[in-house]
Write an enzyme that holds these catalytic residues in place. Structure first.
Site, PDB file in Angstrom:
ATOM      1  CG  ASP A  66      -0.343  -0.255   2.528  1.00 16.72           C
ATOM      2  OD1 ASP A  66       0.896  -0.419   2.590  1.00 16.72           O
ATOM      3  OD2 ASP A  66      -1.069  -0.299   3.535  1.00 16.72           O
ATOM      4  CG  ASP A 121       5.782   6.018   6.885  1.00 12.41           C
ATOM      5  OD1 ASP A 121       6.339   7.074   6.562  1.00 12.41           O
ATOM      6  OD2 ASP A 121       5.252   5.872   8.003  1.00 12.41           O
ATOM      7  CE  LYS A 132       2.822   8.473   4.835  1.00 12.26           C
ATOM      8  NZ  LYS A 132       2.646   8.378   6.285  1.00 12.26           N
ATOM      9  CG  PHE A 180      -1.510   8.608   9.246  1.00 11.29           C
ATOM     10  CD1 PHE A 180      -0.515   7.645   9.403  1.00 11.29           C
ATOM     11  CD2 PHE A 180      -2.840   8.216   9.334  1.00 11.29           C
ATOM     12  CE1 PHE A 180      -0.844   6.321   9.665  1.00 11.29           C
ATOM     13  CE2 PHE A 180      -3.173   6.896   9.589  1.00 11.29           C
ATOM     14  CZ  PHE A 180      -2.172   5.952   9.758  1.00 11.29           C
TER      15      PHE A 180
END
Ligand code: IMP
Ligand code: MG
Length: 183
Positions: free
Chosen positions: A102, A105, A133, A155
């Site tokens: 997904d 990070d 990110k 987030f």
């Protein structure tokens, strides 16, 4: 009645934007994996919607499997610990694998999964991440071969991504209102 939409401050990526990008990624994957019968790995639970949408657009022979790891507790901060909750069903030796994730990070989860899977001697591993990110502290010992979108370091929820296990069912990706976190 409670609507999930009421908790969203901003829609970051609309359903249409996501679906258009999914189609583009699926086309690229089809091109590359046409005669390879790839094993497409879904990293549960966050990548589930993305993976289902992408394989529906791939008109080539392929197989799927699921893996569940936890790198987060129930908060929105990475714990730095990766644990396998569900492993793949079958050996992957000699297979061409596509890991569908997904979001990248810290990079910790993918770094762990990729190192683990290489030990099982697949033919190849490529990574398809819906979101990457943009942040300074990120492990990048591996290539991200297919990226859906680069996003700022904030987030996000929806389209598989959760906050405390909720909001995965939103068809778009958005940012939560501040008051949601304080409850
Ligand atoms: P990483 O190990 O820090 O790269 O984090 C990977 C996992 O953390 C992802 O697979 C997500 O499940 C979760 N995660 C990271 N950032 C977000 C976010 O913005 N929203 C929801 N989940 C996130
Ligand atoms: Mg996750």
């Amino acid at each position: 009645m409670k609507h999930m939409r009421d908790d969203i401050k901003e829609i970051f990526l609309s359903e249409e934007q996501i679906q258009n990008r999914v189609k583009e990624l699926a086309d690229e994957l089809c091109e590359k994996y046409r005669d390879k019968n790839p094993l497409v790995i879904c990293v549960l639970k966050g990548a589930s919607m993305f993976m289902m949408d992408i394989i529906k657009q791939m008109d080539i022979p392929l197989e799927i499997d699921f893996m569940a790891v936890s790198s987060y507790g129930s908060s929105d901060k990475s714990s730095g610990v990766v644990k396998i909750l569900k492993d793949l069903d079958k050996p992957v030796e000699g297979r061409d694998m596509i890991i569908v994730e997904d979001i990248l990070d810290t990079g910790l989860t993918l770094d762990y999964i990729i190192r683990l899977l290489w030990e099982r001697k697949p033919e190849s591993i490529s990574v398809c991440a819906l979101l990457v990110k943009e942040k300074k502290e990120q492990i990048r010992n591996f290539e991200i071969d297919y990226t859906g979108f680069s996003v700022r370091d904030e987030f996000v929820v929806g389209y598989g991504l959760d906050y405390n296990e909720k909001y995965r069912n939103l068809p778009y990706i958005g940012v939560l209102k501040d008051e949601v976190y304080s409850h």
